[in-house]
Every structure is written in C-alpha cells, then in structure tokens.
Design a protein around this motif. Structure first.
Motif, PDB file in Angstrom:
ATOM      1  N   PHE A 287       0.815  -1.210   0.000  1.00 15.46           N
ATOM      2  CA  PHE A 287       0.000   0.000   0.000  1.00 15.46           C
ATOM      3  C   PHE A 287       0.849   1.260   0.000  1.00 15.46           C
ATOM      4  O   PHE A 287       1.928   1.306   0.579  1.00 15.46           O
ATOM      5  CB  PHE A 287      -0.948  -0.013   1.207  1.00 15.46           C
TER       6      PHE A 287
ATOM      7  N   ASP B 200      -4.009   5.217  -0.840  1.00  9.26           N
ATOM      8  CA  ASP B 200      -4.777   3.965  -0.826  1.00  9.26           C
ATOM      9  C   ASP B 200      -5.699   3.916   0.385  1.00  9.26           C
ATOM     10  O   ASP B 200      -5.417   4.511   1.435  1.00  9.26           O
ATOM     11  CB  ASP B 200      -3.846   2.756  -0.783  1.00  9.26           C
ATOM     12  N   HIS B 201      -6.778   3.158   0.236  1.00 10.27           N
ATOM     13  CA  HIS B 201      -7.724   2.933   1.328  1.00 10.27           C
ATOM     14  C   HIS B 201      -7.886   1.427   1.517  1.00 10.27           C
ATOM     15  O   HIS B 201      -7.948   0.675   0.550  1.00 10.27           O
ATOM     16  CB  HIS B 201      -9.082   3.563   0.994  1.00 10.27           C
TER      17      HIS B 201
ATOM     18  N   VAL C 244      -1.786   6.080   3.974  1.00 10.01           N
ATOM     19  CA  VAL C 244      -2.788   5.045   3.699  1.00 10.01           C
ATOM     20  C   VAL C 244      -3.908   5.168   4.725  1.00 10.01           C
ATOM     21  O   VAL C 244      -3.646   5.257   5.934  1.00 10.01           O
ATOM     22  CB  VAL C 244      -2.153   3.638   3.787  1.00 10.01           C
TER      23      VAL C 244
ATOM     24  N   ASN D 248     -10.917   4.581  -3.863  1.00 13.27           N
ATOM     25  CA  ASN D 248      -9.497   4.226  -3.712  1.00 13.27           C
ATOM     26  C   ASN D 248      -9.275   3.010  -2.814  1.00 13.27           C
ATOM     27  O   ASN D 248      -8.148   2.749  -2.379  1.00 13.27           O
ATOM     28  CB  ASN D 248      -8.707   5.414  -3.168  1.00 13.27           C
ATOM     29  N   THR D 249     -10.344   2.235  -2.517  1.00 18.24           N
ATOM     30  CA  THR D 249     -10.180   1.032  -1.688  1.00 18.24           C
ATOM     31  C   THR D 249      -9.404  -0.019  -2.468  1.00 18.24           C
ATOM     32  O   THR D 249      -9.758  -0.364  -3.587  1.00 18.24           O
ATOM     33  CB  THR D 249     -11.549   0.456  -1.269  1.00 18.24           C
ATOM     34  N   LYS D 250      -8.343  -0.544  -1.852  1.00 18.92           N
ATOM     35  CA  LYS D 250      -7.444  -1.479  -2.534  1.00 18.92           C
ATOM     36  C   LYS D 250      -7.519  -2.902  -1.995  1.00 18.92           C
ATOM     37  O   LYS D 250      -7.196  -3.852  -2.716  1.00 18.92           O
ATOM     38  CB  LYS D 250      -5.988  -1.001  -2.413  1.00 18.92           C
TER      39      LYS D 250
END
Length: 385
Positions: free
Chosen positions: A75, A79-80, A110, A145-147
C-alpha cells in the motif's frame, strides 16, 4: 505440584514430538541440507493451505514480521484499506506507521476503515434490522481508492473464527486484494487459499503447526506476488541465511502432524474447549468472552467478578500450577470490540497435549476461587454437564 500449561497460543509446551531435537540438531547442518528442508516445508505449507505453489511461500521471523512487510509493501499514499475490528496490534501498528484511520481529520498516507464486528467478534456483513442482506453493511464502507481487505481469520483474544471465506468473496466482486492472517487457525480449521481467492495468507509456525512462533511467513497469489517483487519476492523478504533451527523445527512438525493426522490434532483441542465451556458456563461470577464452543478455535477468554485477570493468572499458577495468560494479548482493537478494554481478559489456549483431566482441574480451581471470594454472592454448586 505438576505444571499444567494452558497458554499454547503464546508458546507451545510441549512442541510436536521431535521438534525440539530437530531444532537443536540444525546447528550441525550445512546450507544445502537446510535449503532442502526449507523447500520441503514450503511444499507442506502450500499443501496445507491449498495455495498456488510452493514457490509462493516466503519465510519471515514470525507472523508479525510477515504482516508488517506485506502491508508496507502493498500500500502507498492515497490507498484505502478495509480491516476487521478484530485485528492484532501487528496490523494496527503497520497501518498507523504508513497512514491513519479514515475520517479522523488527518491527511496523506494510507487510510483504513474498520468493518464492524459484533460482541462475539464476528464480522457484521449486513444488518437484517435495517433490511440489509448479503454484504450491504460492508458495501457502504467502500471508496473509489479502496485497494484491499485485511481480516484476522480467528481472534487471539476470544478464539472467534471470522468469516474469511465470505469476506474474500466480497473482495473478489470488487477486485480487491484479500489478506488473511491464519496464525491462529493453521492446523486447527481447514483453509482453502485458492478456492476462497485469498491473495496473501500470513502464518505462524506456532500453535496449530506445533513448531515455533519464531518462524512465520506468507503465501502470495500470482497477483499479489507480482506486486511484491515477482521472481525476486523471496530474495526481497526472506532472511539470508534462514533461521536454520526454526526451519528444521517446522519441517519436523509436519512429520508429527502427518503421524498424528490433522483431524486428530485439531479435534482434541476442540474437545477440550467444549469441555471447558460446558463446565465453566455454570460457575457463578465467570463470564465467557465470544461465542460458544462452536465457531471458535481452542482459545477462550474470560472475565470474572471475583478477581482481576492478573490476580487470577497468579492464583492459578501459584496455587494450582496452571499456566495461562492475562492482559490484552497484543490485540487492543479486538478488546475494544468485545467490550473488554482496557481491563483485558484471562485467556486459555488448548491443543492436542491438554487432557480432559487437566481441564477438570482448571474448572475445579476456578470454582474454588469463586467459593472463597466475598465478591460473588449466591455461589452455585460445582457444575455438572
């Protein structure tokens, strides 16, 4: 007074048969033999987890190092990440070094958002009282932006098994990476990395694998491996040289597991925790944290009305020779979810080596401590099944 060891999750006593001897003998082995053992152990781990291949297994000096390395590597700023509200301090510390909780007023780094868990420590995927179903409650937490999703497969505090298979299904629908920590569940419950669609599985050589917590690591899917260095992943994350004693111990532990069978090893632990819960649930002043004997690994925490948890640990040790652990168990966030923070809990962790007689002695000890306490009224008789 004989010692009864019920703190297996922290450190195994005893380890699997032959493990200590294998670790001691490792100092006399040459590099080629150690590498051969490491490769064979990778194959066993991959088989156990139903993973993508032995080449995807990376060793680290414990599961904490694996979680920290993976989180820092995967991350970046902006990033989320979604996490369960039952995560260990290892996960929280890694995330707080590179970022912060979302919506806390901070910027950069993050961001992470907790997926709520109920009072038993299970993920709340939907709320039927709100007319929700499926993954409605989790869907609301997603951002552009959820990864990834990070989930602890079982709590080191309550022993609760979280819904890793279900959260992985949710993640696949949204193209998210899935990181599952199986340090507590490896060897205790079936794990299907490929079928569930898990990208990174972090593990420990301790507890259900009967070796040592001084070795851990992760298994990476093809997608995750590409992000973690591809062909150079192992060189990037592994110690050079490997801890020969730890590798030798885990290698021998798999022979012990094969000889005894996973079914036998895991069922004995489940029998002990079920026995304990059936007895202790009737003792006045004792409160079980988490679910009943189902939906859990052989780990259970309690709080009592008659004694602080540190006092209980000392009383059991000094008066009965029973070794347990009190405190927060390196999982502060889990305690906040379970309603046991900041007090903590008294934790008992069982495995194949704990006997029915030992659990009976533990139950008798707790009852005796209750009887002599002036903090609990209406003390009941010693419970029966």
């Amino acid at each position: 007074m004989d010692t009864i060891y019920m703190n297996q999750l922290a450190s195994l006593v005893p380890k699997g048969e032959g493990v200590e001897e294998a670790m001691a003998a490792a100092s006399a082995m040459d590099i080629a033999d150690i590498q051969k053992m490491a490769d064979e152990t990778r194959a066993e781990l991959n088989k156990l987890f139903h993973g993508p291949g032995a080449e995807s297994v990376v060793f680290t000096p414990g599961v904490g190092a694996a979680l920290d390395a993976v989180i820092r590597a995967l991350f970046k700023d902006g990033d989320h990440v979604l996490i369960s509200s039952m995560e260990s301090d290892d996960v929280m510390n890694a995330l707080n070094v590179i970022g912060h909780e979302a919506d806390n007023g901070a910027s950069g780094g993050v961001e992470y958002t907790r997926i709520p868990c109920n009072e038993k420590g299970q993920l709340v995927l939907f709320d039927p009282l709100k007319g929700e179903k499926g993954f409605d409650a989790v869907e609301k937490l997603l951002r552009p932006n959820t990864k990834a999703v990070i989930v602890n497969h079982a709590s080191e505090v309550s022993g609760t098994i979280l819904q890793a298979k279900e959260i992985a299904e949710f993640a696949r629908r949204h193209g998210l990476l899935v990181i599952v920590n199986v340090a507590q569940t490896a060897g205790c419950v079936p794990i299907f990395m490929n079928i569930w669609g898990v990208d990174v599985l972090t593990f420990s050589g301790g507890y259900g694998l009967y070796a040592t917590e001084k070795i851990g690591g992760f298994v990476a899917s093809e997608r995750a491996a590409a992000l973690l260095g591809g062909a150079d992943m192992r060189a990037k994350f592994e110690q050079d040289p490997l801890d020969a004693a730890a590798v030798a111990g885990l290698h021998r532990a798999f022979k012990f597991i094969e000889e005894k069978t996973l079914h036998t090893l895991s069922s004995m632990g489940r029998q002990r925790v079920e026995q304990f819960i059936r007895k202790i649930q009737h003792v006045n002043g004792v409160h079980i944290i988490g679910p009943g004997y189902k939906d859990r690994i052989p780990v259970i925490s309690i709080q009592t009305d008659f004694m602080e948890e540190t006092e209980l640990e000392e009383a059991l040790k000094n008066e009965y020779g029973i070794i347990i652990q009190s405190g927060l168990h390196h999982a502060e966030e889990a305690h906040k979810t379970l309603g046991t923070y900041p007090r903590g809990t008294a934790r008992f962790s069982f495995n194949y080596f704990n006997t029915e007689e030992e659990v009976e002695k533990l139950t008798q000890a707790l009852w005796q401590l209750t009887v002599r306490s002036d903090k609990v009224s209406d003390v009941k008789r010693m419970p029966k099944e």
